[in-house]
Design a protein around this motif. Sequence first.
Motif, short mmCIF file in Angstrom:
data_model
loop_
_atom_site.label_atom_id
_atom_site.label_comp_id
_atom_site.label_asym_id
_atom_site.label_seq_id
_atom_site.Cartn_x
_atom_site.Cartn_y
_atom_site.Cartn_z
N HIS A 56 1.00 -1.14 -0.24
CA HIS A 56 0.07 0.00 0.00
C HIS A 56 0.93 1.27 0.03
O HIS A 56 1.89 1.16 0.11
CB HIS A 56 -0.95 -0.05 1.21
CG HIS A 56 -0.23 -0.06 2.59
ND1 HIS A 56 0.37 -1.20 3.16
CD2 HIS A 56 -0.06 1.01 3.47
CE1 HIS A 56 0.82 -0.78 4.10
NE2 HIS A 56 0.48 0.46 4.65
N HIS A 58 0.70 5.65 1.40
CA HIS A 58 0.02 6.64 2.21
C HIS A 58 0.26 8.10 1.52
O HIS A 58 1.45 8.44 0.96
CB HIS A 58 0.45 6.61 3.55
CG HIS A 58 0.48 5.56 4.41
ND1 HIS A 58 -0.74 4.90 4.71
CD2 HIS A 58 1.36 4.67 4.57
CE1 HIS A 58 -0.63 3.86 5.20
NE2 HIS A 58 0.73 3.59 5.20
N GLN A 62 3.27 8.00 7.05
CA GLN A 62 2.68 7.37 7.96
C GLN A 62 3.88 7.08 9.12
O GLN A 62 5.07 6.99 8.44
CB GLN A 62 2.16 5.73 7.63
CG GLN A 62 1.60 5.37 8.81
CD GLN A 62 1.03 4.02 8.24
OE1 GLN A 62 1.83 3.13 7.84
NE2 GLN A 62 -0.23 3.57 8.47
N ILE A 91 7.39 6.63 7.23
CA ILE A 91 7.22 6.04 5.85
C ILE A 91 6.76 7.43 4.94
O ILE A 91 5.94 7.92 5.24
CB ILE A 91 5.87 5.16 5.88
CG1 ILE A 91 6.40 3.96 6.84
CG2 ILE A 91 5.67 4.54 4.57
CD1 ILE A 91 5.10 2.95 7.04
N HIS A 97 4.96 0.07 0.29
CA HIS A 97 5.73 -0.74 1.13
C HIS A 97 4.49 -1.55 1.72
O HIS A 97 3.24 -1.62 1.58
CB HIS A 97 5.90 0.30 2.43
CG HIS A 97 4.95 0.86 3.05
ND1 HIS A 97 4.16 1.98 2.33
CD2 HIS A 97 4.31 0.85 4.11
CE1 HIS A 97 3.09 2.48 3.24
NE2 HIS A 97 3.39 1.74 4.60
N HIS A 99 3.82 -3.78 5.90
CA HIS A 99 4.55 -3.98 7.39
C HIS A 99 3.71 -4.94 7.98
O HIS A 99 2.63 -5.24 7.65
CB HIS A 99 4.45 -2.86 8.16
CG HIS A 99 3.48 -1.85 8.01
ND1 HIS A 99 2.47 -1.49 8.97
CD2 HIS A 99 3.55 -0.53 6.82
CE1 HIS A 99 1.81 -0.52 8.29
NE2 HIS A 99 2.40 0.16 7.22
MN MN Z 1 1.56 1.66 6.10
#
Ligand code: MN
Length: 136
Positions: A56, A58, A62, A91, A97, A99
């Motif tokens: 995803h 942002h 983030q 981020i 990326h 997580h």
């Molecule tokens: Mn993220």
Amino acid sequence: MNTTENTNTIFPKGEKLSPEYFTGMASLYPLVPKDETGTFTAGSVSFEPGARTNWHTHPLGQILLVIDGKGYYQEKGKPAKVITKGDVVMIPSHVEHWHGAAKASSMTHIAITNIGKQGPVDWLAPVSEEDYLSVQ
Ligand code: MN
């Protein structure tokens, strides 16, 4: 009393997150709703072993504050980084990326997500089992 190693003891685990965007058991406990500025939210996200986000981005970035366990953060095209309790991950905007937890450990992070006109997140494809196992 929960005696499992690497169990988050700060915040509750909260509600299970959608399998549309998360592989495995991941849950969210909201901490800070959007205030009158509407610029960010914060929540505690708990990943059971093997659980992770989809790929995803942002739109405005983030911040992750890892508060328990061991997991991974990986930007597309780069090696995955091990993240453990006490780590801070910044981020950048629009960087693809994922997580999540390690295969053999749970992981909990607080996520502070900036929110602009484009919303907090753009979801992409799941992290394949092959890609996930290759970083362990
Ligand atoms: Mn993220």
